[in-house]
Design a protein around this motif. Structure first.
Motif, PDB file in Angstrom:
ATOM      1  N   VAL A  10       0.838  -1.198   0.000  1.00  0.00           N
ATOM      2  CA  VAL A  10       0.000   0.000   0.000  1.00  0.00           C
ATOM      3  C   VAL A  10       0.876   1.253   0.000  1.00  0.00           C
ATOM      4  CG1 VAL A  10      -1.599   1.378   1.391  1.00  0.00           C
ATOM      5  CG2 VAL A  10      -2.019  -1.064   1.054  1.00  0.00           C
ATOM      6  N   ARG A  11       1.905   1.274   0.834  1.00  0.00           N
ATOM      7  CA  ARG A  11       2.820   2.410   0.869  1.00  0.00           C
ATOM      8  C   ARG A  11       3.496   2.601  -0.486  1.00  0.00           C
ATOM      9  NH1 ARG A  11       4.784   3.842   6.294  1.00  0.00           N
ATOM     10  NH2 ARG A  11       3.629   2.625   7.837  1.00  0.00           N
ATOM     11  N   LYS A  12       3.926   1.519  -1.084  1.00  0.00           N
ATOM     12  CA  LYS A  12       4.596   1.608  -2.374  1.00  0.00           C
ATOM     13  C   LYS A  12       3.670   2.181  -3.441  1.00  0.00           C
ATOM     14  CE  LYS A  12       6.393  -1.263  -6.088  1.00  0.00           C
ATOM     15  NZ  LYS A  12       6.701  -2.610  -6.575  1.00  0.00           N
ATOM     16  N   ALA A  13       2.411   1.805  -3.403  1.00  0.00           N
ATOM     17  CA  ALA A  13       1.467   2.196  -4.450  1.00  0.00           C
ATOM     18  C   ALA A  13       0.882   3.591  -4.250  1.00  0.00           C
ATOM     19  CB  ALA A  13       0.322   1.181  -4.528  1.00  0.00           C
ATOM     20  N   SER A  14       1.167   4.234  -3.103  1.00  0.00           N
ATOM     21  CA  SER A  14       0.494   5.489  -2.802  1.00  0.00           C
ATOM     22  C   SER A  14       1.409   6.702  -2.795  1.00  0.00           C
ATOM     23  CB  SER A  14      -0.192   5.390  -1.431  1.00  0.00           C
ATOM     24  OG  SER A  14       0.767   5.129  -0.412  1.00  0.00           O
ATOM     25  N   GLY A  15       2.672   6.527  -3.156  1.00  0.00           N
ATOM     26  CA  GLY A  15       3.604   7.648  -3.095  1.00  0.00           C
ATOM     27  C   GLY A  15       4.509   7.727  -4.301  1.00  0.00           C
ATOM     28  N   LYS A  16       5.766   8.008  -4.029  1.00  0.00           N
ATOM     29  CA  LYS A  16       6.767   8.235  -5.083  1.00  0.00           C
ATOM     30  C   LYS A  16       6.903   7.051  -6.024  1.00  0.00           C
ATOM     31  CE  LYS A  16      11.720   9.267  -5.647  1.00  0.00           C
ATOM     32  NZ  LYS A  16      11.596  10.504  -6.444  1.00  0.00           N
ATOM     33  N   TRP A  17       6.674   5.830  -5.513  1.00  0.00           N
ATOM     34  CA  TRP A  17       6.983   4.641  -6.304  1.00  0.00           C
ATOM     35  C   TRP A  17       5.830   4.177  -7.189  1.00  0.00           C
ATOM     36  CZ3 TRP A  17      11.667   5.385  -6.010  1.00  0.00           C
ATOM     37  CH2 TRP A  17      12.326   5.650  -4.801  1.00  0.00           C
ATOM     38  N   THR A  18       4.757   4.970  -7.301  1.00  0.00           N
ATOM     39  CA  THR A  18       3.667   4.597  -8.205  1.00  0.00           C
ATOM     40  C   THR A  18       4.149   4.504  -9.647  1.00  0.00           C
ATOM     41  OG1 THR A  18       3.010   6.920  -8.407  1.00  0.00           O
ATOM     42  CG2 THR A  18       1.879   5.589  -6.750  1.00  0.00           C
ATOM     43  N   MET A  19       5.201   5.254  -9.988  1.00  0.00           N
ATOM     44  CA  MET A  19       5.751   5.222 -11.346  1.00  0.00           C
ATOM     45  C   MET A  19       7.000   4.341 -11.427  1.00  0.00           C
ATOM     46  SD  MET A  19       3.691   6.952 -13.192  1.00  0.00           S
ATOM     47  CE  MET A  19       4.616   7.310 -14.694  1.00  0.00           C
ATOM     48  N   ALA A  20       7.261   3.567 -10.395  1.00  0.00           N
ATOM     49  CA  ALA A  20       8.422   2.670 -10.381  1.00  0.00           C
ATOM     50  C   ALA A  20       7.959   1.291  -9.937  1.00  0.00           C
ATOM     51  CB  ALA A  20       9.511   3.207  -9.450  1.00  0.00           C
ATOM     52  N   PRO A  21       7.303   0.546 -10.817  1.00  0.00           N
ATOM     53  CA  PRO A  21       6.659  -0.713 -10.406  1.00  0.00           C
ATOM     54  C   PRO A  21       7.611  -1.789  -9.928  1.00  0.00           C
ATOM     55  CG  PRO A  21       6.613  -0.466 -12.797  1.00  0.00           C
ATOM     56  CD  PRO A  21       7.060   0.844 -12.240  1.00  0.00           C
ATOM     57  N   GLU A  22       8.891  -1.710 -10.285  1.00  0.00           N
ATOM     58  CA  GLU A  22       9.829  -2.751  -9.864  1.00  0.00           C
ATOM     59  C   GLU A  22      10.544  -2.401  -8.562  1.00  0.00           C
ATOM     60  OE1 GLU A  22       9.563  -5.537 -11.657  1.00  0.00           O
ATOM     61  OE2 GLU A  22       8.124  -4.336 -12.776  1.00  0.00           O
ATOM     62  N   TYR A  23      10.223  -1.250  -7.976  1.00  0.00           N
ATOM     63  CA  TYR A  23      10.870  -0.832  -6.733  1.00  0.00           C
ATOM     64  C   TYR A  23      10.697  -1.885  -5.633  1.00  0.00           C
ATOM     65  CZ  TYR A  23      11.365   1.256  -2.155  1.00  0.00           C
ATOM     66  OH  TYR A  23      11.715   1.465  -0.858  1.00  0.00           O
ATOM     67  N   GLY A  24      11.807  -2.283  -5.028  1.00  0.00           N
ATOM     68  CA  GLY A  24      11.791  -3.051  -3.799  1.00  0.00           C
ATOM     69  C   GLY A  24      11.350  -4.489  -3.888  1.00  0.00           C
TER      70      GLY A  24
END
Length: 412
Positions: A205-219
């Motif tokens: 949820v955190r990944k999808a709601s902030g800076k990383w919405t445009m970086a799908p492979e993050y983390g």
């Protein structure tokens, strides 16, 4: 006069970081540390074991001066990253660091290298290092967001500020990252300031709601390189040590639960749903553009099978060890390996009926099967170093409707 002299001395200390790291050179291991399995990642004399991101060599801007690694400040958001030659999965990592006034840097881990990624931070978590007060003075009236400040799990988890003690600019600080099979801790000068679990529902949820919405492979990768960042300000590092921790067997997670799209990500204009019989249904969106649906977790070596049925004009490609460089309206081309059936094996397909596709990947060797019959075999060493998703694609302009059921996967 005394106050003026103190100011001059402090200014000289900061300026001197470009040419000298004051103090002893502590880049050694005690006998006890050696016995515990600690490794030095910097020998105090050379940058052996480090290179520039996505390169085989070390570019300019990084030097060894008086027993510390120095970033000259020539880097920027787009370049200036060095990575270890070796990958690490579970570990305890410690290092000393100091910044110049307004300095901005960081330590990243689980970094993935692929030509489609121009910078490492779109793939990897970061322990943020920044002189908040100095940065805001230099960049006034701009202010840092909380998720950009010192010690954070960048753009994801905030620290406990009550436990933070930071030595002044120009003095050494000590940090630690623990990554233990998804359990993560950040430490600063002997205090634990951040603690969280990776890959939980909350994490996604955190990944999808902030800076990383445009970086799908993050983390998503659970192993990778370590990385130091030159973000346009001089910074120094020393005493970089790591102790690898054992991997633990993680409980098996069903790829598809037959009820909803939990555990899956969609990219582009696509319709994905679960029908009354528990099948995953994938169709073109109204725009009839290329799109896909993919597992949100990375997979390595595996034995994977799924039953597939086409009810549209065209079949949809199935990918493995795949990734999507960018998310959005123009989310970029899929990269990875595609399940393909040679023309002389197409007769194995049952038209207007269910077909079982199976893929095995083991140490770079791939075998594919259709309805129990072998159709292709090849070896690609890149599969040993590049994990990825299982991904189903719909093509541009096609009327595609694909049904999937009986997802099965096992690690091999």
């Amino acid at each position: 006069m005394r106050k003026i002299f103190s100011f001059i001395a402090a200014s000289a200390l900061v300026a001197g970081m470009l040419t000298s790291c004051q103090g002893v050179q502590p880049n050694t291991l005690t006998e006890a540390e050696k016995a515990e399995g600690w490794q030095l990642l910097f020998d105090g004399q050379t940058l052996d074991g480090w290179r520039s991101y996505n390169r085989d060599t070390l570019a300019g801007g990084w030097h060894v001066v008086d027993g510390c690694i120095q970033a000259s400040g020539e880097g920027s958001d787009g370049h200036g990253y060095i990575v270890t030659d070796k990958k690490f999965a579970n570990f305890e990592l410690v290092w000393d660091w100091k910044l110049t006034n307004g300095g901005n840097s960081g330590m990243l881990y689980h970094v993935v290298e692929r030509p489609q990624f121009s910078v490492p931070y779109v793939t990897a978590p970061e322990y943020q290092l920044i002189d908040v007060e100095g940065w805001e003075q230099k960049n006034a009236p701009a202010k840092l967001e909380d998720w950009q400040k010192i010690g954070v799990d960048y753009a994801m988890h905030l620290p406990d500020y009550s436990k933070m003690h930071i030595n002044p600019v120009g003095e050494w600080n000590s940090s630690k990252i623990v990554f233990d099979n998804g359990h993560v801790e950040h430490w600063l000068n002997g205090e634990k300031i951040v603690e969280f679990e990776a890959w939980t529902d909350d994490w996604f949820v955190r990944k999808a709601s902030g800076k990383w919405t445009m970086a799908p492979e993050y983390g998503l990768c659970n192993t990778g390189l370590l990385c130091l960042q030159d973000h346009g300000d001089p910074a120094s590092f020393r005493n970089i040590k790591i102790k690898e921790l054992p991997a633990k067997e993680r409980p098996a997670v069903a790829m598809f639960n037959g009820k909803d799209l939990a555990g899956w990500d969609t990219f582009g204009n696509i319709k994905a749903s679960v029908d009354g019989e528990g099948n995953l249904v994938v169709e073109n969106g109204d725009e009839k553009t290329e799109a896909c649906i993919a597992t949100r977790n990375y997979l390595y070596d595996f034995d994977f099978s799924v039953d597939v049925k086409s009810e549209g004009e065209d079949c949809a490609p199935l990918w493995f060890h795949a990734f999507v460089p960018k998310k959005g309206k123009e989310w970029g081309e899929i990269a990875g390996w595609k399940f393909e059936i040679p023309e002389d094996k197409l007769s194995l397909l049952k038209k207007d009926d269910w077909n079982t596709f199976r893929i095995t990947v083991k140490e770079g060797k791939v075998n594919t099967f259709v309805n129990g019959e072998a159709v292709a075999e090849f070896t690609d060493e890149a599969l040993n170093t590049v994990p990825g998703r299982i991904l189903m694609q719909v093509k541009e302009g096609a009327e595609t409707k694909m049904l999937y059921k009986n997802f099965k996967i096992a690690n091999i």
